[in-house]
Design a protein around this motif. Structure first.
Motif, mmCIF file in Angstrom:
data_model
loop_
_atom_site.group_PDB
_atom_site.id
_atom_site.type_symbol
_atom_site.label_atom_id
_atom_site.label_comp_id
_atom_site.label_asym_id
_atom_site.label_seq_id
_atom_site.Cartn_x
_atom_site.Cartn_y
_atom_site.Cartn_z
ATOM 1 N N LEU A 167 4.515 24.281 -18.292
ATOM 2 C CA LEU A 167 3.493 25.030 -17.566
ATOM 3 C C LEU A 167 3.441 26.436 -18.142
ATOM 4 C CD1 LEU A 167 4.703 24.027 -14.000
ATOM 5 C CD2 LEU A 167 2.774 23.037 -15.215
ATOM 6 N N SER A 168 2.229 26.946 -18.391
ATOM 7 C CA SER A 168 2.126 28.293 -18.937
ATOM 8 C C SER A 168 0.891 28.995 -18.393
ATOM 9 C CB SER A 168 2.082 28.254 -20.471
ATOM 10 O OG SER A 168 1.020 27.445 -20.919
ATOM 11 N N VAL A 169 0.945 30.316 -18.443
ATOM 12 C CA VAL A 169 -0.166 31.148 -17.995
ATOM 13 C C VAL A 169 -0.472 32.154 -19.089
ATOM 14 C CG1 VAL A 169 -0.949 32.814 -16.274
ATOM 15 C CG2 VAL A 169 0.563 30.971 -15.593
ATOM 16 N N TYR A 170 -1.725 32.175 -19.556
ATOM 17 C CA TYR A 170 -2.194 33.135 -20.549
ATOM 18 C C TYR A 170 -3.619 33.539 -20.199
ATOM 19 C CZ TYR A 170 1.757 31.710 -23.404
ATOM 20 O OH TYR A 170 3.018 31.428 -23.854
ATOM 21 N N GLN A 223 -4.383 28.705 -16.577
ATOM 22 C CA GLN A 223 -3.174 27.936 -16.298
ATOM 23 C C GLN A 223 -3.202 26.724 -17.223
ATOM 24 O OE1 GLN A 223 -1.408 29.374 -13.709
ATOM 25 N NE2 GLN A 223 -3.065 30.816 -13.459
ATOM 26 N N ARG A 224 -2.129 26.465 -17.924
ATOM 27 C CA ARG A 224 -2.089 25.359 -18.875
ATOM 28 C C ARG A 224 -0.899 24.460 -18.555
ATOM 29 N NH1 ARG A 224 -4.129 24.860 -24.003
ATOM 30 N NH2 ARG A 224 -3.026 23.442 -25.367
ATOM 31 N N LEU A 226 -3.792 26.154 -11.329
ATOM 32 C CA LEU A 226 -2.710 25.317 -11.844
ATOM 33 C C LEU A 226 -2.726 23.924 -11.219
ATOM 34 C CD1 LEU A 226 -0.195 25.043 -13.620
ATOM 35 C CD2 LEU A 226 1.150 25.905 -11.713
ATOM 36 N N TYR A 227 -2.977 23.838 -9.916
ATOM 37 C CA TYR A 227 -2.970 22.544 -9.250
ATOM 38 C C TYR A 227 -4.127 21.666 -9.738
ATOM 39 C CZ TYR A 227 0.653 24.429 -6.258
ATOM 40 O OH TYR A 227 1.827 24.961 -5.803
ATOM 41 N N LEU A 279 -6.071 17.176 -13.359
ATOM 42 C CA LEU A 279 -6.836 16.778 -14.543
ATOM 43 C C LEU A 279 -5.954 16.111 -15.595
ATOM 44 C CD1 LEU A 279 -9.162 19.903 -14.872
ATOM 45 C CD2 LEU A 279 -9.838 17.584 -14.204
ATOM 46 N N VAL A 280 -4.745 16.631 -15.776
ATOM 47 C CA VAL A 280 -3.850 16.041 -16.770
ATOM 48 C C VAL A 280 -3.391 14.662 -16.314
ATOM 49 C CG1 VAL A 280 -1.526 16.855 -16.125
ATOM 50 C CG2 VAL A 280 -2.158 16.751 -18.506
ATOM 51 N N LEU A 281 -3.251 14.465 -15.010
ATOM 52 C CA LEU A 281 -2.902 13.149 -14.483
ATOM 53 C C LEU A 281 -4.007 12.147 -14.807
ATOM 54 C CD1 LEU A 281 -1.077 11.279 -12.788
ATOM 55 C CD2 LEU A 281 -2.375 12.024 -10.792
ATOM 56 N N ASP A 282 -5.272 12.555 -14.636
ATOM 57 C CA ASP A 282 -6.399 11.674 -14.976
ATOM 58 C C ASP A 282 -6.363 11.268 -16.447
ATOM 59 O OD1 ASP A 282 -7.277 11.889 -12.376
ATOM 60 O OD2 ASP A 282 -8.805 13.413 -12.816
#
Length: 182
Positions: free
Chosen positions: A43-46, A50-51, A72-73, A78-81
């Motif tokens: 997990l990262s923040v830039y 949120q990535r 982030l949530y 989206l990554v789960l999809d």
């Protein structure tokens, strides 16, 4: 599944950890046996983005997805999809081969609950083959050619090494070069 959750420019709180484990843990329903593989979550923040990057190495498959969002949530959802689509596509591919040979073979769990899987397989069909001569050039010239054509990648013969190379446009707007490993 064993979770390895890391944060860059972000403190991984207990609520974030629980949410990631709950959401990514849902992937176990697609398999007959419990997966004992590690799940690597970064997990990262830039710049207010949120990535999340998730990598799940398994015996016959490497699942990997990344997503960027302001929340982030939402990025986790989206990554789960994306990961679910990868699993469905892989299972359909594995299950399709025996059925084509007339054997009623079934691999994995709960695949019957996903009717859109067969539509996704049709999208993987190669509908066009293109042949062309490779012109010797340097990578910079290949990037210029790619931009002139408006493509996302360009195949060329490297004038220095004589090998076939590929230049491509990355998501961050920069360029990448793929060379064979000799």
């Amino acid at each position: 599944m064993k979770f390895n959750i890391r944060g860059e420019n972000l403190k991984v709180t207990e609520s974030i950890r629980e949410y990631v484990e709950k959401k990514i843990g849902k992937l176990e329903k697609y398999f007959d046996s419990v997966q004992t593989s590690e799940v690597y979550v970064n997990l990262s923040v830039y710049n207010n983005k949120q990535r999340i990057e998730v990598t799940i190495p398994m015996t016959s498959l490497l699942l990997r997805a990344e997503e960027e969002h302001t929340d982030l949530y939402a990025a986790i959802d989206l990554v789960l999809d994306k990961l679910e689509r990868q699993i469905r596509k892989y299972k359909t591919k594995v299950n399709r081969k025996p059925r084509q040979n007339g054997m009623p073979k079934y691999i994995g769990g709960n695949l019957a609950e996903i009717p859109e899987v067969l539509d996704e397989v049709e999208e993987m069909e190669i509908v066009k083959t293109k042949r062309f001569d490779l012109k010797p050039m340097d990578p910079e010239e290949a990037v210029l050619q790619m931009d002139l054509l408006g493509h996302a990648f360009y195949v060329f013969q490297n004038a220095v090494s004589g090998e076939t190379n590929v230049v491509y446009r990355r998501k961050d707007g920069k360029y990448g070069l793929i060379e064979p490993n000799n």
